[in-house]
Design a protein around this motif. Sequence first.
Motif, PDB file in Angstrom:
ATOM      1  N   ILE A 184       0.831  -1.206   0.000  1.00  0.00           N
ATOM      2  CA  ILE A 184       0.000   0.000   0.000  1.00  0.00           C
ATOM      3  C   ILE A 184       0.865   1.255   0.000  1.00  0.00           C
ATOM      4  N   LEU A 185       1.935   1.228   0.792  1.00  0.00           N
ATOM      5  CA  LEU A 185       2.813   2.393   0.845  1.00  0.00           C
ATOM      6  C   LEU A 185       3.542   2.622  -0.480  1.00  0.00           C
ATOM      7  N   ILE A 186       3.950   1.542  -1.146  1.00  0.00           N
ATOM      8  CA  ILE A 186       4.645   1.688  -2.434  1.00  0.00           C
ATOM      9  C   ILE A 186       3.705   2.267  -3.484  1.00  0.00           C
ATOM     10  N   ILE A 187       2.456   1.790  -3.520  1.00  0.00           N
ATOM     11  CA  ILE A 187       1.480   2.334  -4.479  1.00  0.00           C
ATOM     12  C   ILE A 187       1.226   3.810  -4.189  1.00  0.00           C
ATOM     13  N   THR A 188       1.109   4.153  -2.910  1.00  0.00           N
ATOM     14  CA  THR A 188       0.920   5.556  -2.542  1.00  0.00           C
ATOM     15  C   THR A 188       2.131   6.389  -2.943  1.00  0.00           C
ATOM     16  N   MET A 189       3.316   5.847  -2.761  1.00  0.00           N
ATOM     17  CA  MET A 189       4.538   6.557  -3.138  1.00  0.00           C
ATOM     18  C   MET A 189       4.573   6.824  -4.637  1.00  0.00           C
ATOM     19  N   VAL A 190       4.222   5.833  -5.441  1.00  0.00           N
ATOM     20  CA  VAL A 190       4.241   5.990  -6.900  1.00  0.00           C
ATOM     21  C   VAL A 190       3.205   7.027  -7.330  1.00  0.00           C
ATOM     22  N   ALA A 191       1.983   6.936  -6.767  1.00  0.00           N
ATOM     23  CA  ALA A 191       0.911   7.860  -7.156  1.00  0.00           C
ATOM     24  C   ALA A 191       1.249   9.308  -6.778  1.00  0.00           C
ATOM     25  N   THR A 192       1.741   9.507  -5.563  1.00  0.00           N
ATOM     26  CA  THR A 192       2.073  10.873  -5.137  1.00  0.00           C
ATOM     27  C   THR A 192       3.275  11.428  -5.900  1.00  0.00           C
ATOM     28  N   THR A 193       4.208  10.563  -6.280  1.00  0.00           N
ATOM     29  CA  THR A 193       5.338  11.029  -7.094  1.00  0.00           C
ATOM     30  C   THR A 193       4.857  11.501  -8.460  1.00  0.00           C
ATOM     31  N   TYR A 194       3.931  10.766  -9.057  1.00  0.00           N
ATOM     32  CA  TYR A 194       3.367  11.165 -10.361  1.00  0.00           C
ATOM     33  C   TYR A 194       2.649  12.508 -10.249  1.00  0.00           C
ATOM     34  N   ILE A 195       1.841  12.673  -9.191  1.00  0.00           N
ATOM     35  CA  ILE A 195       1.112  13.935  -9.013  1.00  0.00           C
ATOM     36  C   ILE A 195       2.082  15.087  -8.794  1.00  0.00           C
ATOM     37  N   THR A 196       3.131  14.830  -8.019  1.00  0.00           N
ATOM     38  CA  THR A 196       4.127  15.876  -7.769  1.00  0.00           C
ATOM     39  C   THR A 196       4.828  16.299  -9.050  1.00  0.00           C
ATOM     40  N   GLN A 197       5.155  15.332  -9.911  1.00  0.00           N
ATOM     41  CA  GLN A 197       5.801  15.669 -11.181  1.00  0.00           C
ATOM     42  C   GLN A 197       4.863  16.468 -12.081  1.00  0.00           C
ATOM     43  N   ARG A 198       3.590  16.149 -12.070  1.00  0.00           N
ATOM     44  CA  ARG A 198       2.621  16.920 -12.866  1.00  0.00           C
ATOM     45  C   ARG A 198       2.529  18.350 -12.346  1.00  0.00           C
ATOM     46  N   GLN A 199       2.569  18.512 -11.026  1.00  0.00           N
ATOM     47  CA  GLN A 199       2.558  19.854 -10.453  1.00  0.00           C
ATOM     48  C   GLN A 199       3.797  20.642 -10.869  1.00  0.00           C
ATOM     49  N   MET A 200       4.938  19.972 -10.914  1.00  0.00           N
ATOM     50  CA  MET A 200       6.159  20.660 -11.321  1.00  0.00           C
ATOM     51  C   MET A 200       6.055  21.139 -12.763  1.00  0.00           C
ATOM     52  N   ILE A 201       5.482  20.321 -13.637  1.00  0.00           N
ATOM     53  CA  ILE A 201       5.308  20.730 -15.029  1.00  0.00           C
ATOM     54  C   ILE A 201       4.332  21.890 -15.119  1.00  0.00           C
ATOM     55  N   ALA A 202       3.246  21.825 -14.322  1.00  0.00           N
ATOM     56  CA  ALA A 202       2.282  22.926 -14.318  1.00  0.00           C
ATOM     57  C   ALA A 202       2.904  24.200 -13.754  1.00  0.00           C
ATOM     58  N   ARG A 203       3.786  24.046 -12.778  1.00  0.00           N
ATOM     59  CA  ARG A 203       4.427  25.207 -12.166  1.00  0.00           C
ATOM     60  C   ARG A 203       5.412  25.868 -13.114  1.00  0.00           C
ATOM     61  N   ASN A 204       6.179  25.073 -13.843  1.00  0.00           N
ATOM     62  CA  ASN A 204       7.214  25.605 -14.727  1.00  0.00           C
ATOM     63  C   ASN A 204       6.712  25.841 -16.141  1.00  0.00           C
ATOM     64  N   GLY A 205       5.549  25.254 -16.479  1.00  0.00           N
ATOM     65  CA  GLY A 205       5.046  25.373 -17.833  1.00  0.00           C
ATOM     66  C   GLY A 205       5.600  24.281 -18.734  1.00  0.00           C
ATOM     67  N   ALA A 206       4.795  23.867 -19.701  1.00  0.00           N
ATOM     68  CA  ALA A 206       5.230  22.835 -20.633  1.00  0.00           C
ATOM     69  C   ALA A 206       6.359  23.369 -21.506  1.00  0.00           C
ATOM     70  N   ALA A 207       7.384  22.576 -21.677  1.00  0.00           N
ATOM     71  CA  ALA A 207       8.559  23.006 -22.443  1.00  0.00           C
ATOM     72  C   ALA A 207       8.240  23.035 -23.932  1.00  0.00           C
ATOM     73  N   ALA A 208       8.658  24.104 -24.584  1.00  0.00           N
ATOM     74  CA  ALA A 208       8.476  24.212 -26.036  1.00  0.00           C
ATOM     75  C   ALA A 208       9.572  23.479 -26.793  1.00  0.00           C
ATOM     76  N   ASP A 209      10.751  23.397 -26.203  1.00  0.00           N
ATOM     77  CA  ASP A 209      11.862  22.704 -26.849  1.00  0.00           C
ATOM     78  C   ASP A 209      11.608  21.196 -26.832  1.00  0.00           C
ATOM     79  N   PRO A 210      11.776  20.500 -27.959  1.00  0.00           N
ATOM     80  CA  PRO A 210      11.503  19.051 -27.999  1.00  0.00           C
ATOM     81  C   PRO A 210      12.340  18.255 -27.008  1.00  0.00           C
ATOM     82  N   THR A 211      13.599  18.632 -26.841  1.00  0.00           N
ATOM     83  CA  THR A 211      14.454  17.904 -25.898  1.00  0.00           C
ATOM     84  C   THR A 211      13.953  18.061 -24.467  1.00  0.00           C
TER      85      THR A 211
END
Length: 367
Positions: A184-211
Amino acid sequence: MNLNWIYTGISWILLRWHDLWGGLLNLPSGLAWVLSIVFLVLTVRVVLFPVFVKQIKSQRAMQALQPQMKELRDKYKNDQQKLQQEMMELYRREKANPLMGCLPIFLQIPVFLGLFHVLRLINPASESAFKAMTTEYGWTEEQFHSASEATIFGAPIAAAFRNTTEQLEQLDASRLSVTLVSGILIITMVATTYITQRQMIARNGAAADPTQAMVQKLMLYGIPASLLISGAIFPIGVVIYWVTQNFFSMGQQFWVLSKMPIPKPGDPKVDPEKAAAMAPKPGVKPVNPKKGGRSATARQSTGGSVKFDTAQARADRAAADKSKSDASADDNSEKPAPARRPTPPRGSGGGRRPQDNRNRKRKGGRR
């Protein structure tokens, strides 16, 4: 490389929090150690909060420099050395640091490695682990045995999902409880990590550069996928640390997004082309939008003509007014004077109406 100073520092913070929860408040051993791990995370994040704020400002500055960086790449696409020099000069001039965005992560890695190493050594059947904890990292014998017996929902915090049966027997743990709690803790860790990464992209904005866009996708999906595999070897205490850190990061980034919203496209603070278009031309009196005025760009967009109050414009208006006054004077001299209507003689009554005569008699001859 000797990392004992990291293990000693992590142990010291962990043991001080355990002294509070297990000593002063006399909480159960398992809950006291779990709270010690949770507040270890809070301690580290509070210390790193100024660095986190600098990270946000640096990322926003880098985002504002994207148009200029694109121009430099197009201009020096065939000269990489010159491109790097111009990039460094741009960073220096605008006081932007591209490495600041990764600094908080780099500073948290030693904490994670130190906690992983310390919890891995909590094994009552290992004499070498007991010696290292008590002689090098500042643990007492009582604290060592208390940590090795600490459980959460029946699963020891030192146990891991992939522990062998022999290792679980040394910790006096049940395979079922360890599997359920760690799973249960591992699944929670994976899910919260994914949400955190999405927040980081939303915070910084989607990159226009392909790389950069590829790197963002790799971090969004690659890190959670790797944790799903590597989380099986983490002790439960380490997974608790990671989950707590993710929840703290989610709340912190939510606060940042509410206080420092992402600049929208076309914002003069981010889009230099928009700012240049809105800037007044040389010699043109600027218009204050707060006083009801409209900029030249806004008047052009509505189809109106743009008139700037310059010295030349005032001189042209004065010349035009003078020519109009001269033309009107010439027109008045050429037109004949209007014919005047003859005035009837006084006393003849020819100029009065009968009603006026009757009123005059009624008032005694007075006007």
